[in-house]
Design a protein around this motif. Structure first.
Motif, PDB file in Angstrom:
ATOM      1  N   CYS A  69     -24.702  73.114  13.021  1.00 57.32           N
ATOM      2  CA  CYS A  69     -25.451  72.857  14.258  1.00 57.32           C
ATOM      3  C   CYS A  69     -25.749  71.374  14.417  1.00 57.32           C
ATOM      4  O   CYS A  69     -26.875  70.984  14.730  1.00 57.32           O
ATOM      5  CB  CYS A  69     -26.744  73.678  14.305  1.00 57.32           C
ATOM      6  N   CYS A  85     -23.112  78.795  22.927  1.00 60.44           N
ATOM      7  CA  CYS A  85     -24.122  78.806  21.869  1.00 60.44           C
ATOM      8  C   CYS A  85     -23.767  79.947  20.920  1.00 60.44           C
ATOM      9  O   CYS A  85     -23.942  81.127  21.244  1.00 60.44           O
ATOM     10  CB  CYS A  85     -25.517  78.996  22.455  1.00 60.44           C
ATOM     11  N   VAL A 126     -26.209  79.376  15.058  1.00 60.61           N
ATOM     12  CA  VAL A 126     -27.652  79.278  15.273  1.00 60.61           C
ATOM     13  C   VAL A 126     -28.448  80.077  14.246  1.00 60.61           C
ATOM     14  O   VAL A 126     -29.485  79.631  13.750  1.00 60.61           O
ATOM     15  CB  VAL A 126     -27.990  79.729  16.707  1.00 60.61           C
ATOM     16  N   TYR A 149     -33.718  80.296  13.405  1.00 59.00           N
ATOM     17  CA  TYR A 149     -32.766  79.760  14.369  1.00 59.00           C
ATOM     18  C   TYR A 149     -32.741  78.232  14.304  1.00 59.00           C
ATOM     19  O   TYR A 149     -33.783  77.583  14.209  1.00 59.00           O
ATOM     20  CB  TYR A 149     -33.131  80.221  15.783  1.00 59.00           C
ATOM     21  N   GLU A 150     -31.542  77.681  14.377  1.00 59.08           N
ATOM     22  CA  GLU A 150     -31.334  76.231  14.331  1.00 59.08           C
ATOM     23  C   GLU A 150     -30.705  75.790  15.655  1.00 59.08           C
ATOM     24  O   GLU A 150     -29.560  76.149  15.959  1.00 59.08           O
ATOM     25  CB  GLU A 150     -30.426  75.869  13.160  1.00 59.08           C
ATOM     26  N   TRP A 151     -31.475  75.007  16.456  1.00 63.43           N
ATOM     27  CA  TRP A 151     -31.008  74.599  17.779  1.00 63.43           C
ATOM     28  C   TRP A 151     -30.848  73.081  17.898  1.00 63.43           C
ATOM     29  O   TRP A 151     -30.591  72.571  18.992  1.00 63.43           O
ATOM     30  CB  TRP A 151     -31.995  75.060  18.853  1.00 63.43           C
ATOM     31  N   SER A 152     -30.993  72.328  16.811  1.00 59.11           N
ATOM     32  CA  SER A 152     -31.081  70.870  16.907  1.00 59.11           C
ATOM     33  C   SER A 152     -29.849  70.236  17.557  1.00 59.11           C
ATOM     34  O   SER A 152     -29.969  69.345  18.408  1.00 59.11           O
ATOM     35  CB  SER A 152     -31.305  70.273  15.518  1.00 59.11           C
ATOM     36  N   TYR A 194     -27.707  71.580  19.645  1.00 59.03           N
ATOM     37  CA  TYR A 194     -27.667  71.918  21.071  1.00 59.03           C
ATOM     38  C   TYR A 194     -28.722  71.132  21.847  1.00 59.03           C
ATOM     39  O   TYR A 194     -28.494  70.733  22.997  1.00 59.03           O
ATOM     40  CB  TYR A 194     -27.869  73.422  21.253  1.00 59.03           C
ATOM     41  N   ARG A 195     -29.893  70.895  21.229  1.00 55.30           N
ATOM     42  CA  ARG A 195     -30.925  70.098  21.897  1.00 55.30           C
ATOM     43  C   ARG A 195     -30.407  68.697  22.195  1.00 55.30           C
ATOM     44  O   ARG A 195     -30.602  68.157  23.295  1.00 55.30           O
ATOM     45  CB  ARG A 195     -32.174  70.049  21.013  1.00 55.30           C
ATOM     46  N   SER A 236     -35.403  83.569  21.592  1.00 59.10           N
ATOM     47  CA  SER A 236     -35.575  82.291  20.911  1.00 59.10           C
ATOM     48  C   SER A 236     -35.006  81.146  21.743  1.00 59.10           C
ATOM     49  O   SER A 236     -35.619  80.067  21.846  1.00 59.10           O
ATOM     50  CB  SER A 236     -34.902  82.330  19.535  1.00 59.10           C
ATOM     51  N   PHE A 237     -33.820  81.362  22.350  1.00 59.96           N
ATOM     52  CA  PHE A 237     -33.216  80.322  23.183  1.00 59.96           C
ATOM     53  C   PHE A 237     -34.101  80.007  24.385  1.00 59.96           C
ATOM     54  O   PHE A 237     -34.326  78.835  24.717  1.00 59.96           O
ATOM     55  CB  PHE A 237     -31.831  80.763  23.652  1.00 59.96           C
ATOM     56  N   GLU A 248     -37.129  78.020  23.154  1.00 60.05           N
ATOM     57  CA  GLU A 248     -36.781  76.681  22.679  1.00 60.05           C
ATOM     58  C   GLU A 248     -36.483  75.725  23.826  1.00 60.05           C
ATOM     59  O   GLU A 248     -36.861  74.543  23.779  1.00 60.05           O
ATOM     60  CB  GLU A 248     -35.566  76.763  21.747  1.00 60.05           C
TER      61      GLU A 248
END
Length: 645
Positions: free
Chosen positions: A228, A255, A260, A268-271, A273-274, A361-362, A365
């Protein structure tokens, strides 16, 4: 006394034997000789294994070459000879990009003798990014992009283990975000001038003042790696700048569930995508996201393999029935079986709950992006390849076009569901899959189930196919119900596949194995669309863009299938979007895509609500060039009032 002859005991030799036989057994070597002999045997085995690995690599290479040649002939209109080799391919691609290739292999750029100072159009040096090695690297990518994915083979496997291929993650760096764009290259600019001249003579303004269809470009899956992390921010910015100059409305980003929530449930790991979404917002472009609950086989331009989450695969080692299963008992790990939608087999959660938790979660976030209106739509993956279908055409299982595929209902949870349906119908002996439906690469007339007047239209056949389709509909209903709850007020999109081969047969065998009960005496899409309409979902139709001759042995009809699906959806007043199944390589293909998106002869003025455009590979982009894409976008937007000169 018995006359039966018994073999003598080797430990007790017969005294009557000749003490000096002519042929003695060779003495077992001792000491250094024994060590040397063992090493020789080991080396021999290693050489044999290396030979087998070489055969596998050669077989794999030939398969790729065959697909390259077929793709270039069919989609790129390249005049390649029947027995073309890689030299022919490289030469054809080089000529397409504006190079001169002589018969002895000498390759050079044709310069303009009347203008030695060409400014930005100057001739490239030998160290140009489009060198011979670059062409070789890109030519493979360019042709593979338009073909179904080929499983990558772990070269340490022996032929005996070839049936259980392990797909390994590609460690190659993503070319898409590490090189300068082909649209800025010299050969593109020169070829673009030719394209402009062609436009002046051919196109006119046939799509001027037509309805506006937004165009979103699909970013490669390799933008975010398996940890991610954003791979190449500068490369992404460069690509977005080019898309912005073409007046593209936005981009589509996958995604991936396998990235994720990879290692620990509900962590969940969104870094990555952020960071990516922040760049997209800086360019003031719209964003569509795809909740991808399936595996990515690396068939796109990234070549990146993304599996399901590792913790799910660990569960699958102990309980393989969480995956779709064919009649031979082989498991397909591309996505989870719909039989566990309500089964608490995923660390205390059902599959539906797992999907909902990720979507929730998405939404939490990225609530700020929803509030700002950056995210305009969310696509929900509902099956294999993100499409609402069973994984009936898995190349990993040996399927090749135009095989009919196989039913995927043999995990224990699906069979329990089938047994319950058969019992409630009063025919418990119907609780089984068809035993005469052939195999992945069978043709309809070769089977007793799909042939003309076959068992597909018997009492049992109709019962089984209705149940098989109903499982597909129930899965879509349950997932979309929670998706509309998680993304309230946001456009929800789902993808419908284009299964066009064997469409001109009575059974429509390939559609049946994929879950669409659409023989000639049934409308297989209308019941599905009824459920989608209930959730106000936008259908994204995967448009193949193929033109198949009447003599095609697979009896395919892409245009007939498109007509049925689009009109069935529009008749129910469902919004329809589109996506090209293969990258478009030529002007003719792009114009057919425009005609499909906004048919000019439709009295009701139906059109796609948007188009998700799958980009060609970088080298093919250099052949299509900026002006060609610019004309295509203007046609989609309906503002072709001025034709370039």
């Amino acid at each position: 006394m018995s006359n039966h002859h018994q073999d003598p005991d080797p430990q007790f030799p017969d005294p009557n034997d000749n003490p000096n036989p002519t042929h003695r057994q060779p003495r077992r070597p001792r000491g250094f000789a024994a060590t040397n002999s063992g090493t020789t045997n080991k080396n021999r085995k290693e050489r044999e294994k290396e030979k087998e690995r070489t055969k596998l690599r050669e077989r794999h290479r030939r398969a790729i070459t065959s697909r390259m040649l077929a793709g270039l002939r069919q989609y790129g209109n390249f005049p390649l000879p029947v027995r073309a080799d890689m030299n022919d391919v490289i030469a054809a691609l080089a000529r397409q990009a504006g190079w001169i290739v002589e018969s002895d292999g000498t390759t050079f750029r044709q310069s303009n003798p009347n203008n030695n100072n060409m400014g930005p159009y100057q001739v490239m040096s030998v160290e140009s990014p489009v060198s011979g090695s670059s062409l070789r690297n890109c030519s493979t990518r360019a042709s593979v992009d338009c073909q179904p994915s080929i499983p990558r083979i772990n070269e340490s496997l022996s032929p005996a283990s070839f049936d259980s291929i392990v797909v390994t993650e590609s460690e190659t760096k993503v070319d898409k975000f590490t090189s300068t764009s082909p649209m800025d290259s010299t050969e593109c600019l020169e070829a673009g001038q030719l394209m402009q001249d062609l436009h002046c003579g051919e196109h006119g303004s046939g799509f001027s003042e037509t309805q506006y269809v937004p165009v979103f470009v699909m970013l490669s899956s390799g933008v975010i790696n398996n940890f991610c992390q954003l791979m190449d921010p500068d490369g992404v910015k460069q690509e977005l700048q080019q898309l912005k100059s073409l007046k593209i409305d936005g981009v589509v980003v996958n995604c991936w569930w396998g990235i994720v929530e990879s290692w620990v449930p509900q962590k969940y790991e969104w870094s990555g995508y952020r960071e990516l979404f922040k760049i997209i917002r800086d360019f003031k472009m719209k964003l569509q996201v795809v909740m991808a609950f399936h595996e990515n086989g690396g068939s796109d331009t990234s070549g990146m393999f993304i599996s399901l989450p590792q913790w799910v695969l660990e569960i699958g080692k102990d309980n393989q029935d969480i995956f779709f299963t064919d009649r031979q008992g082989r498991r397909n790990t591309e996505c989870l079986s719909w039989g566990i939608d309500k089964e608490r087999v995923l660390r205390g959660r059902t599959a539906i709950e797992v999907y909902f938790d990720l979507m929730r979660s998405f939404r939490t976030e990225f609530d700020d992006l929803f509030a700002d209106g950056l995210i305009s739509a969310v696509e929900i993956g509902l099956g294999a390849s993100g499409e609402l279908k069973y994984p009936s055409f898995s190349e990993r299982m040996g399927w090749r076009y135009p095989g009919i595929g196989e039913f995927q209902c043999y995990d224990k949870y699906s069979l329990q569901n089938l047994r319950k349906a058969a019992t409630s119908r009063g025919h418990s002996f119907w609780a089984k899959g068809p035993d005469n439906a052939g195999y992945y690469n069978s043709k309809p007339h070769e089977t007793g189930f799909f042939c003309e007047r076959g068992d597909y239209d018997s009492y049992y056949g109709r019962f089984f196919l209705h149940w098989y389709r109903q499982v597909l509909i129930d899965h879509a209903d349950k997932v979309l119900s929670l998706a509309t709850l998680a993304f309230e007020g946001i456009q929800i999109v789902m993808k419908i596949p284009a299964i066009y081969w064997w469409y001109r047969t009575s059974s429509h065998a390939a559609e049946l194995t994929a879950g669409y009960y659409n023989p000639t005496n049934q409308d297989g899409y209308s019941p599905v669309f009824e459920v989608l309409k209930k959730h106000s979902v936008t259908i994204k139709f995967v448009w193949s863009g193929l033109q198949v001759p009447e003599t095609d042995e697979s009896l395919a009809d892409p245009e007939g299938l498109s007509w049925q699906i689009l009109n069935s959806a529009w008749d129910k007043e469902i919004n329809v979007a589109g996506q090209n199944a293969f990258p478009c390589y030529d002007r003719e293909g792009l114009m057919r895509l425009v005609e499909t998106a906004k048919p000019r002869n439709d009295p009701d003025h139906h059109r796609f609500s948007f188009l998700a455009f799958q980009q060609p590979s970088p080298l093919v982009q250099s052949a299509i060039c900026f002006s060609e894409m610019d004309y295509f976008i203007k046609c989609m937007h309906g503002d072709m009032n001025i034709v370039e000169s």
